[in-house]
Design an enzyme around this catalytic site. Structure first.
Site, short mmCIF file in Angstrom:
data_model
loop_
_atom_site.label_atom_id
_atom_site.label_comp_id
_atom_site.label_asym_id
_atom_site.label_seq_id
_atom_site.Cartn_x
_atom_site.Cartn_y
_atom_site.Cartn_z
CD GLN A 135 -1.11 0.10 3.90
OE1 GLN A 135 -1.63 -0.98 4.12
NE2 GLN A 135 -1.44 1.06 4.31
CB CYS A 141 -4.58 -1.10 5.72
SG CYS A 141 -5.82 -0.14 6.62
CG HIS A 280 -3.57 -2.59 9.31
ND1 HIS A 280 -3.38 -1.89 8.49
CD2 HIS A 280 -2.69 -3.95 9.37
CE1 HIS A 280 -2.40 -2.26 7.56
NE2 HIS A 280 -2.19 -3.55 8.37
CG ASN A 302 0.27 -6.29 6.91
OD1 ASN A 302 -0.85 -5.25 6.63
ND2 ASN A 302 1.12 -5.87 7.60
#
Length: 336
Positions: A135, A141, A280, A302
């Protein structure tokens, strides 16, 4: 922090004029800057150096305690080494449940009663997961979590794994309550794709890491959504059943700690993690059990690139009081 912001904070007395630095770390500091292509003005260099040293000492202390058996995961210096915890949270963590309101409610997940639930599962092995993405310095996110779960659901429907456009969500889902690089919610993203009638592919609408004007092209759509499903809040058993039977699931977590910022490998556990203050958006792609310790963990994708964590993944503690809020705001899109 740029040089002018640094000067402003210096005038206000926020930053020490002469940060204490350890000259024995000069070579390591210059190597780190070279690796991550960092350049600063002279005064900011000193301040960044002090921040980097503080983070390095924290990492080294944690790993000493890890060697002594006090932790189940290791930390490592990475590209976030010159950032304070506050900077890191503000820049990288764009899930804001208390700031952004959901425009629509999803269907509540109904747990399957007769379906056997495996002890472990990894949807990466079944073709449902695209490679780890990055990102950058945009708080998007939530968009990466959203595309990840939709990519999995679309693969389950079509047998074709298509990388979908986060930039499409960043630029176009404001009417559903999202704010691009300033943050958003996964459910709002699903609602956008439903109302819009589709989401473009990554190839046709590549990621830029900044806010832009909406450029969706219907002819470039790679998937669509008919709705979304919310997992009952705080219930890890329900999340387990959803992951086992549906595929990758979008979740939100409390990732605002130095231990997460510098996570490297192992089963992550942070005593100060909150189950309600989430910041997140990530993607649960499976779960398992560590052989030696017997600790259960979630396999979490992630969006900070493959050079963070365990090739872009973190293994988060499972079935211990909804650790870090992983089951507090979980959902997935519906496709027909």
């Amino acid at each position: 922090m740029n040089f002018y912001l640094y000067l402003a904070s210096l005038c206000l007395g926020i930053v020490s004029a002469v940060p204490q630095i350890d000259r024995s770390l000069d070579a390591q500091w210059h190597q780190w800057k070279s690796k991550h292509r960092r350049t600063y003005e002279v005064n900011e260099d000193n301040w960044r150096r002090a921040t980097w040293e503080k983070n390095l000492r924290r990492i080294e202390m944690h790993n000493l305690e890890y060697s002594a058996g006090k932790h189940n995961f290791q930390m490592a210096m990475n590209k976030f080494g010159d950032m304070t915890s506050d900077e890191f949270r503000q820049t990288m963590n764009g899930y804001r449940q208390n700031k952004f309101q959901r425009k629509a409610k999803g269907t509540l997940f109904r747990e399957p009663l007769l379906t056997p639930i495996p002890k472990s599962i990894d949807w990466r092995e079944k073709g449902y997961v695209t490679p780890v993405k990055n990102q950058g310095s945009c708080g998007s996110c939530w968009a990466f979590s959203s595309t990840g779960s939709l990519e999995g659901q679309w693969y389950g429907k079509t047998g074709s794994l298509v990388s979908l456009s986060e930039q499409n969500l960043v630029d176009c889902s404001g009417s559903q309550g999202n704010s691009g690089c300033m943050g958003g919610l996964m459910d709002n993203a699903f609602e956008y794709v439903k109302v819009n009638g589709g989401i473009d592919t990554e190839d046709s609408y590549p990621y830029e890491g900044k806010d832009g004007s909406c450029r969706y092209k219907v002819q470039c759509s790679g998937a669509n959504v008919t709705g979304f499903v919310d997992i009952p809040a705080h219930q890890e058993k329900a999340l387990t059943k959803a992951v086992a039977t549906k595929g990758p699931i979008s979740v939100a977590i409390d990732a605002g700690h130095p231990s997460f910022q510098f996570y490297r490998t192992g089963v992550y556990f942070e005593p100060n993690c909150s189950s309600d203050e989430l910041d997140h958006g990530v993607l649960v792609v499976g779960y398992g059990v560590e052989e030696k310790s017997g600790k259960k963990y979630w396999i979490v994708k992630n969006s900070w690139g493959k050079d963070w964590g365990n090739d872009g993944y973190v293994f988060m503690t499972k079935d211990e009081n909804n650790h870090c809020g992983i089951a507090t705001a979980a959902s997935y899109p519906l496709v027909m």
